[in-house]
Write a protein that holds these residues in place. Sequence first.
Motif, PDB file in Angstrom:
ATOM      1  N   UNK A  66       0.801  -1.223   0.000  1.00  0.00           N
ATOM      2  CA  UNK A  66       0.000   0.000   0.000  1.00  0.00           C
ATOM      3  C   UNK A  66       0.833   1.272   0.000  1.00  0.00           C
ATOM      4  N   UNK A  67       2.137   1.122  -0.197  1.00  0.00           N
ATOM      5  CA  UNK A  67       2.985   2.301  -0.340  1.00  0.00           C
ATOM      6  C   UNK A  67       3.616   2.787   0.954  1.00  0.00           C
ATOM      7  N   UNK A  73       2.523   5.357   8.411  1.00  0.00           N
ATOM      8  CA  UNK A  73       1.423   5.590   9.357  1.00  0.00           C
ATOM      9  C   UNK A  73       1.373   4.480  10.406  1.00  0.00           C
ATOM     10  N   UNK A  74       1.644   3.232   9.987  1.00  0.00           N
ATOM     11  CA  UNK A  74       1.683   2.117  10.938  1.00  0.00           C
ATOM     12  C   UNK A  74       2.883   2.277  11.867  1.00  0.00           C
ATOM     13  N   UNK A  75       4.007   2.689  11.304  1.00  0.00           N
ATOM     14  CA  UNK A  75       5.212   2.917  12.116  1.00  0.00           C
ATOM     15  C   UNK A  75       4.947   3.952  13.207  1.00  0.00           C
ATOM     16  N   UNK A  76       4.202   4.987  12.857  1.00  0.00           N
ATOM     17  CA  UNK A  76       3.885   6.035  13.835  1.00  0.00           C
ATOM     18  C   UNK A  76       3.039   5.487  14.976  1.00  0.00           C
ATOM     19  N   UNK A  81       2.360   4.367  20.359  1.00  0.00           N
ATOM     20  CA  UNK A  81       1.470   3.640  21.262  1.00  0.00           C
ATOM     21  C   UNK A  81       2.105   2.410  21.883  1.00  0.00           C
ATOM     22  N   UNK A  82       3.213   1.931  21.315  1.00  0.00           N
ATOM     23  CA  UNK A  82       3.932   0.758  21.838  1.00  0.00           C
ATOM     24  C   UNK A  82       3.000  -0.447  21.997  1.00  0.00           C
ATOM     25  N   UNK A  83       2.351  -0.807  20.879  1.00  0.00           N
ATOM     26  CA  UNK A  83       1.406  -1.913  20.876  1.00  0.00           C
ATOM     27  C   UNK A  83       2.121  -3.261  20.981  1.00  0.00           C
ATOM     28  N   UNK A  84       1.324  -4.295  21.216  1.00  0.00           N
ATOM     29  CA  UNK A  84       1.912  -5.614  21.452  1.00  0.00           C
ATOM     30  C   UNK A  84       2.319  -6.365  20.209  1.00  0.00           C
ATOM     31  N   UNK A  85       1.625  -6.112  19.077  1.00  0.00           N
ATOM     32  CA  UNK A  85       1.942  -6.894  17.898  1.00  0.00           C
ATOM     33  C   UNK A  85       1.407  -6.297  16.624  1.00  0.00           C
ATOM     34  N   UNK A  86       1.745  -6.976  15.528  1.00  0.00           N
ATOM     35  CA  UNK A  86       1.367  -6.546  14.184  1.00  0.00           C
ATOM     36  C   UNK A  86       0.812  -7.750  13.441  1.00  0.00           C
ATOM     37  N   UNK A  87      -0.251  -7.517  12.678  1.00  0.00           N
ATOM     38  CA  UNK A  87      -0.807  -8.553  11.803  1.00  0.00           C
ATOM     39  C   UNK A  87      -0.566  -8.110  10.363  1.00  0.00           C
ATOM     40  N   UNK A  88       0.254  -8.863   9.638  1.00  0.00           N
ATOM     41  CA  UNK A  88       0.569  -8.511   8.257  1.00  0.00           C
ATOM     42  C   UNK A  88      -0.424  -9.137   7.293  1.00  0.00           C
ATOM     43  N   UNK A  89      -0.784  -8.347   6.287  1.00  0.00           N
ATOM     44  CA  UNK A  89      -1.685  -8.821   5.231  1.00  0.00           C
ATOM     45  C   UNK A  89      -0.928  -8.818   3.903  1.00  0.00           C
ATOM     46  N   UNK A  90      -1.521  -8.318   2.821  1.00  0.00           N
ATOM     47  CA  UNK A  90      -0.927  -8.471   1.502  1.00  0.00           C
ATOM     48  C   UNK A  90       0.401  -7.712   1.362  1.00  0.00           C
ATOM     49  N   UNK A  91       1.253  -8.273   0.501  1.00  0.00           N
ATOM     50  CA  UNK A  91       2.535  -7.651   0.217  1.00  0.00           C
ATOM     51  C   UNK A  91       3.504  -8.649  -0.378  1.00  0.00           C
ATOM     52  N   UNK A  92       4.783  -8.377  -0.169  1.00  0.00           N
ATOM     53  CA  UNK A  92       5.834  -9.247  -0.687  1.00  0.00           C
ATOM     54  C   UNK A  92       6.767  -9.670   0.425  1.00  0.00           C
TER      55      UNK A  92
END
Length: 574
Positions: A66-67, A73-76, A81-92
């Motif tokens: 998505x560029x 924006x996710x990095x910010x 917020x120092x969240x617990x995790x990330x869920x990755x969707x489409x990409x390479x």
Amino acid sequence: MTRIKIFASCAAFIFLTQISTVTLAQQTDYIQSLSQQNKWVDSVYQKLSRKHKVAQLFFVRAHTNLGRRYEDSVAKVIENEQLGGVVFFQGGPGRQAGLINRYQHLSDVPLLIAQDAEWGVGMRLDSTLSYPYQMTLGAIQDNTLIYKMGQYIAYDFKRIGMHMNFAPVMDVNNNPNNPVINYRSFGDNKYNVTKKGIAYFKGMQDAGLLTTAKHFPGHGDTNVDSHLALPLLPFTRARLDSLEMYPFREAIAAGLSGMMIAHMSIPALDKTPNQASTLSRTIITGVLKDSLGFKGLVVSDAMEMKGVTVNNPHGQAEVKAFLAGNDIIELSMNSKEAVQKIKVALRKHLIPYAEFEAKVKKVLAAKYWAGLANRKDVSAANILADLNREPAKQLIQQLSDAAVTVLKGDAAGIKLKPIMKTAVVSIGADQYTTFQTELGKWTTNGHLFIINKKAQVPYLKKMLDMLNEYDQVYISLHDTRTRPASKIDYSDAIKEFIAAATAHKNVVMCVFANPYAIAGLPGIEKSTGLIECYQNSPEMQRAAAKVITGELKPSGKLPVSVNVFFPTGTGFGL
């Protein structure tokens, strides 16, 4: 042995050694680890503010297709917020590995990286391999192949820097019109679903990956997509206990590490009107944790889905999910707002503080179990080669071979006779298919024909007349859609052509589509031979060709009931 073969053998040995090493490293499973004192978990917990403790329960959505603006924006969000995790969707895969490294460096506590990859990372990432759909796997009689698949998928996850797969689906799909589970399920037999689901998650867990069976207490018998609205499950508690919840209960006994909760209204378990199960303390804490004794991670289904947000806007859903008993709140619409509201709920003592502490420590324990106490950056070197290794390709073909299901016919009627005049017709395709090219290698007098989805009646009549000139005819039906639905998207004219073609004396039909699609093709049961192949993959097409040429003895059994002609369990060896 040639130099190339030596290299391939060495690569396979190195890969299997890596799998073995990972397996041996997990001396204690995740559930067992929760009962042990963990100094790293305690140390990290003590250093976190209450706000950041709450934030450990939240997982944010991420993409690499998505560029840069979206990635930033996710990095910010992660940094602020120092969240617990990330869920990755489409990409390479390469882009994702790099982005995981970037995001990990922004977090004070290592991030738990998850992906919803039911048929492997190819479900989400380009340039990677996809394993068969779970409906296809449901036909396989040798569950050790599915266990092995779980190990291979775990390797792929860990190679990219991920730690948790939101799989397997353990819903019993006993509604052919289910728009959201369907081919994602192992089938409509609860025992088959259970055995295959356990084989899959045990393969992943034994290779060091956290898993999440879904969608508790069962999303298989509904005709509503919870992404769009809140489905109603109107069954009695006795029915739910004996059918929908059976696979999940057995999975818990087998050591499942995580459970995802469905967005469903289930009056037999919680009489609150329009109450999503994700938000029900009666269901999550009362049934899942207390009655069924589940100790692992409880994960909400995506909180951005309308099935849960429609009646609970502005962070209300997340607070209710937290109070209900979820340990991980996935894909909040506004995590900052939700964290603040949960802090208020804690100040009001809406749940015991000890329960909150246990949630956070459970997430931290998952990070420790996944190796994040000694996290290292993901290497991008050879990542595509590692994810597209030859042993994995061979396993996909093995799984496909084991799934092919002969619903009608005997060896004499199905087997290709090389010298006979043969027509191989592929319907729904725009170019010659793998099935056609594979069969074409075996016939000295064969002709290939294509009927695309837009074929008109005059052309179809001409084709039907032409088939009378052939001694044997093989017709393959292809569903080229990304999501193979229960009804194939053919015109009435094409369906009539299929029915008329079965009047030919030696017609064998091969269905590279959802097995439920057969019910919408009246007359197909009259063909000399009928082979169900579940999905439109090159591997399944090669497998079908091997059955027809006698290279492969079919062993698949139908995992769902199609109609009175083809009930669950139908399947013949030749």
